[in-house]
Design an enzyme around this catalytic site. Structure first.
Site, mmCIF file in Angstrom:
data_model
loop_
_atom_site.group_PDB
_atom_site.id
_atom_site.type_symbol
_atom_site.label_atom_id
_atom_site.label_comp_id
_atom_site.label_asym_id
_atom_site.label_seq_id
_atom_site.Cartn_x
_atom_site.Cartn_y
_atom_site.Cartn_z
ATOM 1 N N ASP A 76 71.462 -57.678 38.826
ATOM 2 C CA ASP A 76 71.452 -57.704 40.288
ATOM 3 C C ASP A 76 70.181 -57.041 40.874
ATOM 4 O O ASP A 76 69.701 -57.197 42.043
ATOM 5 C CB ASP A 76 72.712 -57.053 40.711
ATOM 6 C CG ASP A 76 73.873 -57.666 40.538
ATOM 7 O OD1 ASP A 76 74.015 -59.058 41.167
ATOM 8 O OD2 ASP A 76 74.641 -57.021 40.052
ATOM 9 N N HIS B 119 75.512 -50.845 33.520
ATOM 10 C CA HIS B 119 76.271 -52.034 33.075
ATOM 11 C C HIS B 119 77.517 -51.564 31.966
ATOM 12 O O HIS B 119 77.241 -50.567 31.310
ATOM 13 C CB HIS B 119 75.493 -53.063 32.369
ATOM 14 C CG HIS B 119 76.207 -54.528 32.423
ATOM 15 N ND1 HIS B 119 77.099 -54.708 31.578
ATOM 16 C CD2 HIS B 119 75.976 -55.330 33.345
ATOM 17 C CE1 HIS B 119 77.397 -55.970 31.856
ATOM 18 N NE2 HIS B 119 76.844 -56.349 32.705
HETATM 19 N N1 COA Z 1 73.832 -45.173 39.641
HETATM 20 C C1 COA Z 1 74.058 -43.849 39.169
HETATM 21 N N2 COA Z 1 74.902 -43.350 38.105
HETATM 22 C C2 COA Z 1 75.489 -44.239 37.387
HETATM 23 C C3 COA Z 1 75.174 -45.819 37.705
HETATM 24 C C4 COA Z 1 74.518 -46.036 38.692
HETATM 25 N N3 COA Z 1 74.255 -47.244 39.207
HETATM 26 N N4 COA Z 1 76.163 -46.388 36.859
HETATM 27 C C5 COA Z 1 76.811 -45.486 35.977
HETATM 28 N N5 COA Z 1 76.410 -44.307 36.478
HETATM 29 C C6 COA Z 1 76.894 -42.987 35.777
HETATM 30 C C7 COA Z 1 78.386 -42.776 35.966
HETATM 31 O O1 COA Z 1 78.075 -41.915 37.380
HETATM 32 C C8 COA Z 1 78.777 -42.009 34.926
HETATM 33 O O2 COA Z 1 78.195 -40.562 35.076
HETATM 34 P P1 COA Z 1 78.906 -39.576 34.454
HETATM 35 O O3 COA Z 1 79.240 -39.638 32.936
HETATM 36 O O4 COA Z 1 78.185 -38.249 34.551
HETATM 37 O O5 COA Z 1 80.157 -39.579 35.472
HETATM 38 C C9 COA Z 1 78.046 -42.939 33.676
HETATM 39 O O6 COA Z 1 76.836 -43.342 34.201
HETATM 40 C C10 COA Z 1 79.013 -43.782 33.256
HETATM 41 O O7 COA Z 1 79.316 -44.849 34.237
HETATM 42 P P2 COA Z 1 80.484 -45.432 34.272
HETATM 43 O O8 COA Z 1 81.052 -45.622 35.889
HETATM 44 O O9 COA Z 1 81.592 -44.901 33.373
HETATM 45 O O10 COA Z 1 80.362 -46.863 34.019
HETATM 46 P P3 COA Z 1 81.133 -48.047 34.152
HETATM 47 O O11 COA Z 1 80.748 -48.973 32.954
HETATM 48 O O12 COA Z 1 82.744 -47.824 34.423
HETATM 49 O O13 COA Z 1 80.415 -49.002 35.354
HETATM 50 C C11 COA Z 1 78.843 -50.388 36.465
HETATM 51 C C12 COA Z 1 79.729 -50.040 35.255
HETATM 52 C C13 COA Z 1 77.957 -51.457 36.599
HETATM 53 C C14 COA Z 1 80.362 -50.511 37.457
HETATM 54 C C15 COA Z 1 78.145 -48.932 37.120
HETATM 55 O O14 COA Z 1 77.036 -48.811 36.229
HETATM 56 C C16 COA Z 1 77.729 -49.288 38.561
HETATM 57 O O15 COA Z 1 78.712 -48.796 39.488
HETATM 58 N N6 COA Z 1 76.606 -49.535 38.972
HETATM 59 C C17 COA Z 1 76.150 -50.026 40.232
HETATM 60 C C18 COA Z 1 76.793 -51.204 40.792
HETATM 61 C C19 COA Z 1 76.145 -52.554 40.064
HETATM 62 O O16 COA Z 1 74.708 -52.495 39.945
HETATM 63 N N7 COA Z 1 77.030 -53.305 39.745
HETATM 64 C C20 COA Z 1 76.544 -54.827 39.058
HETATM 65 C C21 COA Z 1 76.687 -54.804 37.881
HETATM 66 S S1 COA Z 1 76.166 -56.431 36.881
#
Ligand code: COA
Length: 372
Positions: free
Chosen positions: A308, A257
């Protein structure tokens, strides 16, 4: 000028609707835990729109107002019938139908406060009717009209299945709706505020928000979680499946998140519901798999489950088609979108940030016939 990728950490507005402070979510200052345990969805919608909890009388009047506005113009239902159902995702159908609702609302472009309040009720009421109607039409079934004596959650299940739901089903949907209703400046809410800050209308704001919720990084994640659980199939496959995904640098849906770093306070309620409902429907494997994945991702990546993750097995246990999970999210979040749209109108200024330019500078213009 420097930029923050994904606007992380940027405070873009003031809002009195909901807050996330120290991993605690509140609606108008009320803890999400208290609201989930004690309030109905309609009570929460009233709270978000009026910034106060209703009295019993106010709540009853509000419920009556919602249920009396649930019927959707026949032209919109006919439009749903015209889609190529094998290709149309229910979120795309919902996005289109909500935009279309605006065409049949005589007050669509009337911007007065009272007209906006009437439209808010119509939109909140009719969005569930559209989701249920499309779900039936694509199965060759006739849409079911709402029942005046049922609440919002019960009416949705009734319109979906053409039978009165069990109490436990109503309770699960009602709680899920409460949990999804608002979430500060999430992507779809921000998109809605950007849209209406141009003084565009309520239908445009909500259509923008639905389009934004649709993506798999936002509301679309719940459907993807169920896809993953279905692919895993058996409990013993869960960890090897997740390990492979992580090795391939793939995202695990329902995990992580932007704001919560230690845990999403909504997840525990859905986790509890998932445990109860998967047991009741004799599919505990989906709960067990989910727990194994949650624990593993926490240990390996330090990432918490988000709202979710467990909502997927909850809705699956209720026999709901997997591609309706995100539309159900929209049925709830529309209450928050509307609250934010009203707040934006009340104290509006065009939202227009800047970009940090990183392209080439001062290029010499070459006439087209001389370009190579
Ligand atoms: N699975 C695997 N790795 C994940 C992850 C996931 N669901 N969410 C984050 N990470 C990892 C990223 O790859 C990144 O790793 P790195 O630093 O080695 O590159 C690190 O954690 C930080 O993630 P980041 O993409 O910067 O987080 P964000 O704040 O931009 O994204 C979300 C937040 C929610 C978009 C992201 O966690 C995600 O895509 N989750 C899955 C989709 C989801 O469940 N969405 C509903 C949200 S309520």
């Amino acid at each position: 000028m420097s930029s923050a990728k994904g606007l992380e950490g940027i405070v873009a507005t003031q809002s009195a609707i909901s807050s996330i402070i120290d991993d605690q979510l509140t609606y108008v200052g009320y803890k999400i835990d208290d609201l989930t345990e004690n309030a109905s969805f309609e009570e929460v919608v009233y709270l978000l729109w009026n910034l106060k909890l209703p009295t019993e009388e106010e709540l009853n009047a509000f419920k009556t107002d919602i249920v009396s506005n649930m019927e959707v113009p026949e032209e919109v239902i006919d439009h749903l019938r015209s889609y190529d159902i094998s290709k149309v995702h229910p979120m795309a159908a919902l996005r289109t139908a909500v935009s279309l609702l605006g065409l049949y609302d005589k007050e669509a472009d009337v911007m007065e406060d009272e007209a906006n309040k009437r439209k808010a009720v119509r939109l909140q009421a009719q969005i569930s009717t559209i989701v249920a109607a499309f779900a039936r039409i694509r199965k060759g079934l006739e849409p079911v009209k709402p029942k005046k004596d049922l609440g919002y959650a019960a009416n949705f299940l009734y319109m979906l299945n053409n039978k009165e739901p069990e109490d436990i089903e109503v309770e699960a949907i009602d709680k899920a709706l409460v949990l999804h209703a608002d979430h500060e400046l999430n992507a779809s809410t921000f998109a809605a505020r950007v849209c209406v800050a141009t003084l565009s209308d309520l239908y445009s704001g909500v259509t923008t928000a639905i389009s934004t919720l649709k993506g798999p990084l936002h509301g679309g994640a719940n459907e993807q979680v169920m896809k993953m659980l279905t692919e895993i199939e058996e409990e013993e496959n869960a960890i090897p499946y997740i390990k492979k995904k992580l090795e391939n640098k793939e995202l695990i849906m329902g995990m992580g998140h932007r704001v919560y770093k230690h845990g999403d306070p909504r997840a525990k309620h859905l986790k509890k519901m998932s445990q109860e409902l998967t047991k009741l429907t004799e599919q505990p494997k989906y709960y067990n798999m989910s727990v194994a994945i949650e624990d593993y991702i926490k240990q390996e990546k330090g990432l918490p489950a988000n709202v979710d993750f467990y909502s997927a097995s909850v809705y699956h246990s209720l026999g709901i088609d997997h591609d309706l999970f995100t539309p159900i999210f929209a049925m709830s979040r529309v209450s928050g979108w509307i609250a934010h749209i009203m707040e934006q109108y009340d104290n509006n200024r065009l939202i227009r940030p800047r970009a940090e330019y990183v392209g080439p500078e001062m290029q010499e213009f070459i006439p087209i016939e001389e370009r190579k």
